[in-house]
Design a protein around this motif. Structure first.
Motif, PDB file in Angstrom:
ATOM      1  N   ALA A  68       0.632  -0.802   0.154  1.00  0.00           N
ATOM      2  CA  ALA A  68      -0.395   0.031  -0.267  1.00  0.00           C
ATOM      3  C   ALA A  68       1.060   1.254  -0.125  1.00  0.00           C
ATOM      4  CB  ALA A  68      -1.008   0.178   1.279  1.00  0.00           C
ATOM      5  N   ARG A  69       1.946   1.206   0.713  1.00  0.00           N
ATOM      6  CA  ARG A  69       2.756   2.494   0.718  1.00  0.00           C
ATOM      7  C   ARG A  69       4.192   2.392  -0.611  1.00  0.00           C
ATOM      8  NH1 ARG A  69       4.233   6.876   3.848  1.00  0.00           N
ATOM      9  NH2 ARG A  69       6.618   7.415   3.529  1.00  0.00           N
ATOM     10  N   ASP A  76      -0.623   6.579  -7.072  1.00  0.00           N
ATOM     11  CA  ASP A  76      -1.854   5.321  -6.931  1.00  0.00           C
ATOM     12  C   ASP A  76      -2.698   4.970  -5.904  1.00  0.00           C
ATOM     13  OD1 ASP A  76      -3.751   3.207  -8.159  1.00  0.00           O
ATOM     14  OD2 ASP A  76      -2.444   2.119  -8.399  1.00  0.00           O
ATOM     15  N   TYR A  77      -3.466   6.313  -5.433  1.00  0.00           N
ATOM     16  CA  TYR A  77      -4.296   6.364  -4.002  1.00  0.00           C
ATOM     17  C   TYR A  77      -5.441   5.372  -4.192  1.00  0.00           C
ATOM     18  CZ  TYR A  77      -1.625  10.773  -3.989  1.00  0.00           C
ATOM     19  OH  TYR A  77      -0.446  11.606  -4.001  1.00  0.00           O
ATOM     20  N   THR A  78      -5.543   4.832  -4.786  1.00  0.00           N
ATOM     21  CA  THR A  78      -7.067   3.597  -5.480  1.00  0.00           C
ATOM     22  C   THR A  78      -6.541   2.579  -5.152  1.00  0.00           C
ATOM     23  OG1 THR A  78      -8.107   5.276  -7.127  1.00  0.00           O
ATOM     24  CG2 THR A  78      -8.583   3.005  -7.193  1.00  0.00           C
ATOM     25  N   GLU A  79      -5.611   1.969  -5.239  1.00  0.00           N
ATOM     26  CA  GLU A  79      -4.855   0.921  -5.223  1.00  0.00           C
ATOM     27  C   GLU A  79      -4.603   1.255  -3.679  1.00  0.00           C
ATOM     28  OE1 GLU A  79      -3.351  -2.789  -5.064  1.00  0.00           O
ATOM     29  OE2 GLU A  79      -5.167  -2.281  -6.356  1.00  0.00           O
ATOM     30  N   ALA A  80      -3.900   1.927  -2.680  1.00  0.00           N
ATOM     31  CA  ALA A  80      -3.697   2.482  -1.851  1.00  0.00           C
ATOM     32  C   ALA A  80      -3.790   1.819  -1.057  1.00  0.00           C
ATOM     33  CB  ALA A  80      -2.219   3.570  -1.378  1.00  0.00           C
ATOM     34  N   TRP A  81      -5.346   2.775  -1.231  1.00  0.00           N
ATOM     35  CA  TRP A  81      -6.266   2.940  -0.609  1.00  0.00           C
ATOM     36  C   TRP A  81      -7.116   1.496   0.013  1.00  0.00           C
ATOM     37  CZ3 TRP A  81      -9.026   7.176   2.403  1.00  0.00           C
ATOM     38  CH2 TRP A  81     -10.297   6.688   3.113  1.00  0.00           C
ATOM     39  N   LYS A  82      -7.316   1.076  -1.788  1.00  0.00           N
ATOM     40  CA  LYS A  82      -8.326  -0.781  -0.926  1.00  0.00           C
ATOM     41  C   LYS A  82      -6.962  -0.935  -0.442  1.00  0.00           C
ATOM     42  CE  LYS A  82      -7.255  -3.953  -4.491  1.00  0.00           C
ATOM     43  NZ  LYS A  82      -6.728  -4.469  -5.903  1.00  0.00           N
ATOM     44  N   ILE A 102      -2.595   5.584   9.379  1.00  0.00           N
ATOM     45  CA  ILE A 102      -1.963   6.992   9.149  1.00  0.00           C
ATOM     46  C   ILE A 102      -1.713   6.625   7.021  1.00  0.00           C
ATOM     47  CG2 ILE A 102      -0.062   7.303   9.047  1.00  0.00           C
ATOM     48  CD1 ILE A 102       0.857   6.404  11.578  1.00  0.00           C
ATOM     49  N   GLY A 103      -1.866   5.539   6.605  1.00  0.00           N
ATOM     50  CA  GLY A 103      -1.736   5.752   5.139  1.00  0.00           C
ATOM     51  C   GLY A 103      -3.027   6.334   4.903  1.00  0.00           C
ATOM     52  N   LEU A 104      -3.921   5.779   5.180  1.00  0.00           N
ATOM     53  CA  LEU A 104      -5.372   6.175   5.396  1.00  0.00           C
ATOM     54  C   LEU A 104      -5.750   7.972   5.145  1.00  0.00           C
ATOM     55  CD1 LEU A 104      -7.576   3.482   5.901  1.00  0.00           C
ATOM     56  CD2 LEU A 104      -6.928   4.045   3.638  1.00  0.00           C
TER      57      LEU A 104
END
Length: 173
Positions: A68-69, A76-82, A102-104
């Motif tokens: 995700a990081r 790629d915020y969509t993939e990171a969010w998922k 924290i990532g979200l």
């Protein structure tokens, strides 16, 4: 040519890891150590750690957080969010959950989703309080990771306040 060499070396490293019994922990450490210099290798190590770890383990969650990081760093915020959102279904380990939150929170800050930013920030504060209350039972590795997460949280919060030109609040973080 250099890319082909890197792929061959990584493939060889994966085969050696299988034959030497390299653990998901070691692969996650390798992924995190090369994340800033070689994102492609970091992704391969994290995916390999994901493959060899059990579905509901801390190492599986750490591999997902690493992936995700990397997605976040590639914007790629969509993939990171998922990926970040899936961590709570993988583990109940608060350290891994806080890392994903924290990532979200970072994604919310970058995409100007202020309401969600505050919701994640409040969840993180509550989880950090719980972790600090239990800190005497944490391993040294977990204590170090907790300290790192607290720094990341404070930095992201300060960045948020600074961008809103709330310098007093930013300095308080």
């Amino acid at each position: 040519m250099l890319t082909i060499m890197a792929v061959l070396l990584l493939t060889q490293a994966q085969l050696m890891a299988r034959s030497s019994g390299q653990t998901a922990f070691e692969l996650n450490e390798a992924a995190r150590s090369c994340m800033w210099n070689d994102m492609d290798s970091a992704e391969r190590y994290a995916r390999f750690a994901l493959d060899i770890s059990s579905r509901h383990s801390d190492e599986h969650a750490r591999a997902v957080n690493t992936l995700a990081r990397l997605a976040f760093l590639r914007m790629d915020y969509t993939e990171a969010w998922k990926l970040y959102s899936s961590v709570t279904g993988i583990t109940k380990n608060l350290i891994d959950v806080v890392e994903s939150e924290i990532g979200l929170m970072r994604i919310c800050q970058r995409t100007s989703d202020n309401v969600s930013f505050y919701a994640y920030r409040n969840d993180i504060l509550q989880n950090l309080r719980s972790l600090n209350e239990e800190s005497e039972v944490l391993s040294d590795r977990d204590r170090q990771q907790l300290a790192s997460l607290e720094r990341s949280f404070r930095l992201e919060s300060a960045r948020y306040w600074f961008e809103l030109e709330q310098l007093g609040q930013a300095g308080g973080e």
